[in-house]
Design a protein around this motif. Structure first.
Motif, PDB file in Angstrom:
ATOM      1  N   TYR A  29      43.149  42.332  37.363  1.00  0.00           N
ATOM      2  CA  TYR A  29      41.777  42.650  37.767  1.00  0.00           C
ATOM      3  C   TYR A  29      41.662  44.140  38.015  1.00  0.00           C
ATOM      4  O   TYR A  29      42.662  44.841  38.122  1.00  0.00           O
ATOM      5  N   PRO A  70      44.549  35.693  44.210  1.00  0.00           N
ATOM      6  CA  PRO A  70      43.418  35.262  43.370  1.00  0.00           C
ATOM      7  C   PRO A  70      42.807  33.970  43.913  1.00  0.00           C
ATOM      8  O   PRO A  70      43.418  33.261  44.696  1.00  0.00           O
ATOM      9  N   ASP A  78      47.103  38.449  41.485  1.00  0.00           N
ATOM     10  CA  ASP A  78      46.290  39.267  40.582  1.00  0.00           C
ATOM     11  C   ASP A  78      46.858  40.672  40.659  1.00  0.00           C
ATOM     12  O   ASP A  78      46.972  41.230  41.752  1.00  0.00           O
TER      13      ASP A  78
END
Length: 102
Positions: A29, A70, A78
């Protein structure tokens, strides 16, 4: 009683080392407030360093926990875009990983 608690604590720490590995899926991300090899984990304290190993290709990277997540079932971490590139799964989007707290 205090001796019993102390003995139990020592025995438990030997049976379950603090560096026990966690396995699962990783995704990546974008976190606009920080850059570098950073990651999000649901429970690890902020600032914790974690060695992430991509089990699909053997690549590793050490990331620092700076966020929570996450929030998708089956995912354990993440990582940032640079960390995903270092681990070799930016193109794929997800990877099977092992996490080891340092």
């Amino acid at each position: 009683m205090q001796k019993l608690v102390t003995i139990f604590a020592i025995a438990t720490s030997l049976a379950f080392p603090a560096s026990a590995a966690e396995f699962g899926m990783a995704s990546y991300y974008s976190y606009p407030h920080k850059s570098g090899l950073i990651a999000a984990h649901r429970t690890l304290p902020f600032g914790t360093q974690v060695r992430v190993t991509n089990l699909d290709n053997g690549r590793t990277a050490v990331v620092r926990i700076v966020d929570r997540g996450p929030f998708i079932r089956g995912r354990v971490i993440d990582v940032s875009i640079p960390a995903a590139a270092a681990l070799g799964f930016r193109q794929a989007g997800v990877a099977h990983v092992r996490l080891e707290k340092l």
